[in-house]
Design a protein around this motif. Structure first.
Motif, PDB file in Angstrom:
ATOM      1  N   ASN A  76      54.849  30.357  52.144  1.00 37.21           N
ATOM      2  CA  ASN A  76      54.771  31.411  50.947  1.00 37.21           C
ATOM      3  C   ASN A  76      53.536  31.873  50.768  1.00 37.21           C
ATOM      4  OD1 ASN A  76      54.738  31.455  47.851  1.00 37.21           O
ATOM      5  ND2 ASN A  76      56.512  32.567  48.497  1.00 37.21           N
ATOM      6  N   VAL A  77      53.460  33.258  50.517  1.00 40.57           N
ATOM      7  CA  VAL A  77      52.191  33.668  50.197  1.00 40.57           C
ATOM      8  C   VAL A  77      52.439  35.087  49.229  1.00 40.57           C
ATOM      9  CG1 VAL A  77      52.268  35.338  52.162  1.00 40.57           C
ATOM     10  CG2 VAL A  77      49.937  34.718  50.936  1.00 40.57           C
ATOM     11  N   GLY A  78      51.796  35.188  48.194  1.00 44.52           N
ATOM     12  CA  GLY A  78      52.050  36.289  47.318  1.00 44.52           C
ATOM     13  C   GLY A  78      50.493  36.690  46.355  1.00 44.52           C
ATOM     14  N   TYR A  79      50.867  37.750  45.806  1.00 48.80           N
ATOM     15  CA  TYR A  79      49.520  38.315  44.968  1.00 48.80           C
ATOM     16  C   TYR A  79      50.137  38.775  43.881  1.00 48.80           C
ATOM     17  CZ  TYR A  79      45.905  40.997  43.116  1.00 48.80           C
ATOM     18  OH  TYR A  79      44.646  41.302  42.220  1.00 48.80           O
ATOM     19  N   THR A  80      49.568  38.531  42.656  1.00 48.47           N
ATOM     20  CA  THR A  80      49.773  39.012  41.002  1.00 48.47           C
ATOM     21  C   THR A  80      48.794  39.683  40.470  1.00 48.47           C
ATOM     22  OG1 THR A  80      51.599  37.175  41.001  1.00 48.47           O
ATOM     23  CG2 THR A  80      50.781  38.407  38.961  1.00 48.47           C
ATOM     24  N   ARG A  81      49.007  40.912  40.191  1.00 47.95           N
ATOM     25  CA  ARG A  81      47.963  41.451  39.442  1.00 47.95           C
ATOM     26  C   ARG A  81      48.226  41.939  38.013  1.00 47.95           C
ATOM     27  NH1 ARG A  81      42.937  43.518  40.496  1.00 47.95           N
ATOM     28  NH2 ARG A  81      42.121  45.167  39.275  1.00 47.95           N
ATOM     29  N   VAL A  82      47.388  41.560  37.122  1.00 49.87           N
ATOM     30  CA  VAL A  82      47.491  41.774  35.760  1.00 49.87           C
ATOM     31  C   VAL A  82      47.403  43.404  35.358  1.00 49.87           C
ATOM     32  CG1 VAL A  82      46.647  41.406  33.289  1.00 49.87           C
ATOM     33  CG2 VAL A  82      46.619  39.546  35.150  1.00 49.87           C
ATOM     34  N   VAL A  83      48.415  43.935  35.088  1.00 47.60           N
ATOM     35  CA  VAL A  83      48.496  45.416  34.571  1.00 47.60           C
ATOM     36  C   VAL A  83      48.784  45.891  33.439  1.00 47.60           C
ATOM     37  CG1 VAL A  83      49.547  45.906  37.027  1.00 47.60           C
ATOM     38  CG2 VAL A  83      50.857  45.389  35.267  1.00 47.60           C
ATOM     39  N   GLY A  84      48.946  44.881  32.408  1.00 51.28           N
ATOM     40  CA  GLY A  84      49.131  45.262  30.837  1.00 51.28           C
ATOM     41  C   GLY A  84      48.756  44.213  30.132  1.00 51.28           C
ATOM     42  N   HIS A  85      48.535  44.310  28.779  1.00 47.33           N
ATOM     43  CA  HIS A  85      48.126  43.481  27.990  1.00 47.33           C
ATOM     44  C   HIS A  85      46.612  42.770  28.226  1.00 47.33           C
ATOM     45  CE1 HIS A  85      52.316  42.882  25.950  1.00 47.33           C
ATOM     46  NE2 HIS A  85      51.908  44.014  25.827  1.00 47.33           N
ATOM     47  N   LYS A  86      45.802  43.432  28.722  1.00 45.24           N
ATOM     48  CA  LYS A  86      44.574  42.844  29.431  1.00 45.24           C
ATOM     49  C   LYS A  86      43.761  42.279  28.376  1.00 45.24           C
ATOM     50  CE  LYS A  86      44.709  46.147  33.525  1.00 45.24           C
ATOM     51  NZ  LYS A  86      43.809  46.914  34.288  1.00 45.24           N
ATOM     52  N   TYR A  87      42.828  41.485  28.838  1.00 44.36           N
ATOM     53  CA  TYR A  87      41.933  40.788  27.914  1.00 44.36           C
ATOM     54  C   TYR A  87      41.041  41.830  27.145  1.00 44.36           C
ATOM     55  CZ  TYR A  87      37.927  38.222  26.884  1.00 44.36           C
ATOM     56  OH  TYR A  87      36.855  37.639  26.089  1.00 44.36           O
ATOM     57  N   LYS A  88      41.038  41.536  25.969  1.00 47.85           N
ATOM     58  CA  LYS A  88      39.891  42.183  25.038  1.00 47.85           C
ATOM     59  C   LYS A  88      38.940  41.259  24.493  1.00 47.85           C
ATOM     60  CE  LYS A  88      43.476  45.708  23.731  1.00 47.85           C
ATOM     61  NZ  LYS A  88      44.102  46.293  22.406  1.00 47.85           N
ATOM     62  N   THR A  89      37.573  41.849  24.425  1.00 44.16           N
ATOM     63  CA  THR A  89      36.793  41.102  23.863  1.00 44.16           C
ATOM     64  C   THR A  89      36.772  40.335  22.502  1.00 44.16           C
ATOM     65  OG1 THR A  89      35.358  42.873  22.955  1.00 44.16           O
ATOM     66  CG2 THR A  89      34.991  42.117  25.368  1.00 44.16           C
ATOM     67  N   ASP A  90      36.164  39.401  22.044  1.00 44.54           N
ATOM     68  CA  ASP A  90      36.504  38.670  20.835  1.00 44.54           C
ATOM     69  C   ASP A  90      35.984  39.430  19.549  1.00 44.54           C
ATOM     70  OD1 ASP A  90      37.009  35.733  19.524  1.00 44.54           O
ATOM     71  OD2 ASP A  90      35.097  36.771  18.367  1.00 44.54           O
TER      72      ASP A  90
END
Length: 534
Positions: A367-381
């Motif tokens: 099994n092989v896969g890739y996941t990309r974060v496309v929303g609700h991304k990190y914001k600085t403190d």
């Protein structure tokens, strides 16, 4: 018109030629037909062949006259026999002509009954329900019993004394399916936890007198704005309270998952789920193993030699909300007083996943896969110390890979790896990766009483390579673990049909070692449960 049952004796004598099988004179098909009666053998044979049934109470009642419909039914059953002689067939043809009207009526009735049965089957197939009930007990040191007073390097685990509330419980998982059409069904699950050990869960709460913060601090772990900490007291939380819907939203006895399953495309081989449901990525669900919202489609690759692919757009449904209490300094009284609060929404990321899996020969799967974060991304403190709204880790994506090898009969080894592309830094170990190796020997079959299996699993999981977990043993999410390393050992068997007994032992787990400044703590688990499947 009624016909004397002697007509049946004539038919019985006729059908003696239907088979060369000798009569079983020792069998008694009808209790009111003596063995020395002239028709005993013929009646016994016809009963065994299904031509006659008697009155349904093991009697024949040979002195009772029968109706033409009863005679027609016997003729119809006799006509279904294949091994009849030419002469017998001629007689049956005459009998069928004699009772043609009655046979026609019987045929219509049979057709109607068949239609009614099919209609009932279709209605029954429209709604199905199944599930499992669990009885579970054990001992779990959790993080709190060993760390709440010892791990003074950070404050993440000082808000609780105990937190092993998944250990002693009764649990039910009820699943249902409603058929929409031949290529669509609607699904739901209802889950319920019923904990029976109130001492498993305690929290520590700072106590305020009015708007004034009590300044005594035996647990000196508050920020400086709290006037060197507040007075923390243990607050026991009963099992009943933990079972309330707002405390355990996914296991409260209400509908927790709702989704539809579709078979799309010209060949109906794009298997698609839309809604909220449990989902996993990879063979051991390292990257994800929990409740998600979104859409996922699964498709066998044409000419792909057994390989499949999936495309998913999803978000873990377990968002978190945190808040900080605000205080201001009262110079006149030389103390800090409560001045409101600030809420921070910590959101799980929205992700896009592409995954492939299939065989690499007869004894190997991958099994092989890739996941990309496309929303609700990190914001600085935002200055609160809790981070900004959005995903709590500065991570852009994940790579996952698995390999399962059957080394010999009944023995399989599965290895799994997850890599997080993150800017977060680990205090101890590698927080940007997951590693797991599982050894399985034999396995259970709920339909085979006595079947059994054993397993051993080693894991080294980082805090930043995890998108949402309740894991297969409920050992991660309930304790909010940020990194775990160690061995799990297990045994399971089927003592009765559809009943599975499993025992898990994790003697020395190292937890909370790849996040911030928290110090590593020890945990041990011994847990046993019985699952009753229905």
């Amino acid at each position: 018109m009624k016909i004397n049952t002697k007509a049946l004796a004539i038919l019985a004598g006729l059908t003696v030629g239907m088979s060369s099988t000798a009569f079983a004179a020792t069998a008694d098909s009808f209790t009111d037909v003596p063995k020395d009666h002239w028709s005993y053998q013929a009646l016994d044979y016809l009963a065994k062949e299904g031509v006659i049934e008697g009155m349904g109470d093991s009697t024949f009642q040979g002195s009772r006259a029968m109706t033409r419909y009863e005679m027609a039914a016997i003729v119809a059953k006799a006509m279904q026999k294949n091994d009849i002689s030419f002469g017998d067939k001629a007689v049956l043809d005459k009998l069928s002509a004699e009772y043609a009207n009655e046979l026609g009526t019987l045929k219509n009735q049979v057709n109607k009954n068949t239609n009614d049965i099919n209609d009932l089957k279709n209605k029954t197939d429209k709604f199905k329900i199944w599930g499992m009930a669990r009885v579970q007990a054990g001992d779990d040191s959790g993080l709190q019993k060993e760390s709440s007073l010892k791990a003074m390097g950070g404050d993440a685990w000082k808000n609780h004394f105990h937190n092993g509330d998944y250990n002693n419980r009764f649990y039910m998982d009820l699943e249902g399916q409603m058929k929409v059409n031949d290529h669509a069904v609607a699904r739901f699950t209802i889950e319920k936890n019923a904990r029976y050990n109130d001492k498993e869960y305690q929290v520590k709460q700072r106590v305020m007198l009015g708007k004034k913060v009590v300044s005594k601090a035996p647990f000196n772990n508050g920020p400086a704005s709290w006037n060197n900490g507040g007075w923390a007291l243990p607050l026991p939380v009963s099992g009943e309270l933990r079972d309330m819907p707002d405390m355990d939203t996914n296991h409260s006895g209400l509908i927790s998952n709702i989704w539809v399953e579709l078979q799309l495309g010209p060949k109906h081989d794009w298997y698609t789920n839309i809604g909220r449901k449990w989902n996993g990525i990879g063979m051991q669900n390292l990257l994800l193993g929990g409740q998600v919202d979104g859409i996922a489609t699964y498709h066998p690759i044409e000419h792909g030699h057994g390989w499949w692919m999936s495309a998913q757009y999803w978000k873990s449904s377990s968002d978190a909300t945190q808040y900080t209490l605000d205080y201001k300094y009262d110079k006149a009284n030389n103390e800090y007083v409560y001045d409101g609060y600030t809420v921070h929404a910590r959101r799980n990321p929205i992700n896009a996943t592409l995954d492939f899996w299939g065989p690499l020969g007869k004894y190997m799967d991958a099994n092989v896969g890739y996941t990309r974060v496309v929303g609700h991304k990190y914001k600085t403190d935002d200055g609160s110390g809790l981070g900004g709204d959005g995903y709590w880790f500065d991570t852009s994506g994940f790579f996952n890979a698995d390999l399962a090898v059957k080394l010999f009969k009944d023995f399989k080894v599965t290895g799994s790896y997850v890599k997080a592309f993150t800017n977060e830094k680990s205090a101890l170990g590698h927080g940007d990766r997951d590693l797991a190796v599982r050894l399985d020997y034999r396995g259970t079959d709920l339909n085979k009483v006595g079947s059994w299996g054993a397993y051993a699993k080693w894991m080294n999981l980082g805090a930043f390579a995890d998108l949402g977990h309740d894991d297969e043993w409920s050992t991660r999410e309930p304790t909010f673990t940020n990194g775990v390393r160690g061995w799990y050992f297990g045994f399971k068997c089927v003592p009765s049909q559809n009943v599975e007994w499993e025992t898990l032992w994790a003697p020395n787990l190292k937890e909370n070692f790849t996040y911030g400044s928290n110090q590593q703590v020890n945990r041990h688990i011994l847990r046993s449960w019985l699952d009753f499947h229905f």
